[in-house]
Design a protein around this motif. Structure first.
Motif, mmCIF file in Angstrom:
data_model
loop_
_atom_site.group_PDB
_atom_site.id
_atom_site.type_symbol
_atom_site.label_atom_id
_atom_site.label_comp_id
_atom_site.label_asym_id
_atom_site.label_seq_id
_atom_site.Cartn_x
_atom_site.Cartn_y
_atom_site.Cartn_z
ATOM 1 N N GLU A 1 0.827 -1.210 0.000
ATOM 2 C CA GLU A 1 0.000 0.000 0.000
ATOM 3 C C GLU A 1 0.863 1.263 0.000
ATOM 4 N N ARG A 2 1.957 1.251 0.775
ATOM 5 C CA ARG A 2 2.864 2.406 0.792
ATOM 6 C C ARG A 2 3.495 2.607 -0.584
ATOM 7 N N ASP A 3 3.912 1.508 -1.216
ATOM 8 C CA ASP A 3 4.503 1.610 -2.551
ATOM 9 C C ASP A 3 3.497 2.154 -3.561
ATOM 10 N N ILE A 4 2.262 1.700 -3.463
ATOM 11 C CA ILE A 4 1.216 2.184 -4.362
ATOM 12 C C ILE A 4 0.976 3.676 -4.142
ATOM 13 N N GLU A 5 0.932 4.091 -2.885
ATOM 14 C CA GLU A 5 0.709 5.510 -2.581
ATOM 15 C C GLU A 5 1.863 6.375 -3.100
ATOM 16 N N LYS A 6 3.096 5.898 -2.965
ATOM 17 C CA LYS A 6 4.250 6.631 -3.496
ATOM 18 C C LYS A 6 4.160 6.740 -5.014
ATOM 19 N N ALA A 7 3.760 5.651 -5.662
ATOM 20 C CA ALA A 7 3.626 5.664 -7.119
ATOM 21 C C ALA A 7 2.526 6.638 -7.541
ATOM 22 N N ARG A 8 1.416 6.694 -6.813
ATOM 23 C CA ARG A 8 0.338 7.631 -7.122
ATOM 24 C C ARG A 8 0.811 9.073 -6.980
ATOM 25 N N GLU A 9 1.550 9.358 -5.928
ATOM 26 C CA GLU A 9 2.056 10.719 -5.716
ATOM 27 C C GLU A 9 3.025 11.118 -6.821
ATOM 28 N N ALA A 10 3.895 10.189 -7.223
ATOM 29 C CA ALA A 10 4.843 10.468 -8.297
ATOM 30 C C ALA A 10 4.097 10.701 -9.607
ATOM 31 N N ALA B 1 0.986 11.772 -9.938
ATOM 32 C CA ALA B 1 0.280 13.057 -9.830
ATOM 33 C C ALA B 1 1.236 14.220 -10.082
ATOM 34 N N ALA B 2 2.443 14.139 -9.530
ATOM 35 C CA ALA B 2 3.430 15.204 -9.750
ATOM 36 C C ALA B 2 3.816 15.285 -11.221
ATOM 37 N N THR B 3 3.998 14.143 -11.858
ATOM 38 C CA THR B 3 4.353 14.115 -13.272
ATOM 39 C C THR B 3 3.231 14.696 -14.123
ATOM 40 N N LEU B 4 1.991 14.341 -13.814
ATOM 41 C CA LEU B 4 0.854 14.882 -14.563
ATOM 42 C C LEU B 4 0.731 16.393 -14.379
ATOM 43 N N ASP B 5 1.008 16.883 -13.178
ATOM 44 C CA ASP B 5 0.981 18.320 -12.942
ATOM 45 C C ASP B 5 2.034 19.031 -13.792
ATOM 46 N N GLU B 6 3.228 18.458 -13.856
ATOM 47 C CA GLU B 6 4.293 19.046 -14.678
ATOM 48 C C GLU B 6 3.907 19.055 -16.151
ATOM 49 N N LEU B 7 3.353 17.939 -16.626
ATOM 50 C CA LEU B 7 2.938 17.870 -18.025
ATOM 51 C C LEU B 7 1.828 18.878 -18.318
ATOM 52 N N GLY B 8 0.910 19.037 -17.388
ATOM 53 C CA GLY B 8 -0.157 20.018 -17.566
ATOM 54 C C GLY B 8 0.381 21.423 -17.662
#
Length: 73
Positions: free
Chosen positions: A9-18, A20-27
């Motif tokens: 679950e922690r790994d999944i949450e870290k992947a989601r945060e990463a 989200a950050a990547t999508l924000d940068e692309l946006g």
């Protein structure tokens, strides 16, 4: 070797945060206003170059003279 659910679950949450950050940068990078501003700045810089600016002025004057000449013939 099996991993415990909390670690997964922690790994999944870290992947989601990463992600989200990547999508924000692309946006931010793909913002159409940013592209337009960048193009406008690039064109202005190019037109300020004397190698481009003066021939364009000369072409404009030539076209103006030809139009005036044609109108009064």
């Amino acid at each position: 070797m099996a991993r415990d659910p909390e670690t997964i679950e922690r790994d999944i949450e870290k992947a989601r945060e990463a992600l989200a950050a990547t999508l924000d940068e692309l946006g931010t990078k793909a913002n159409p206003k940013r592209f337009a501003d960048s193009a406008k700045t690039s064109l202005r810089a190019r037109f300020e170059d004397p190698k481009v600016k003066y021939p364009l002025i000369g072409a404009g004057v030539l076209i103006g003279v030809l139009l005036v000449r044609k109108l009064f013939r």
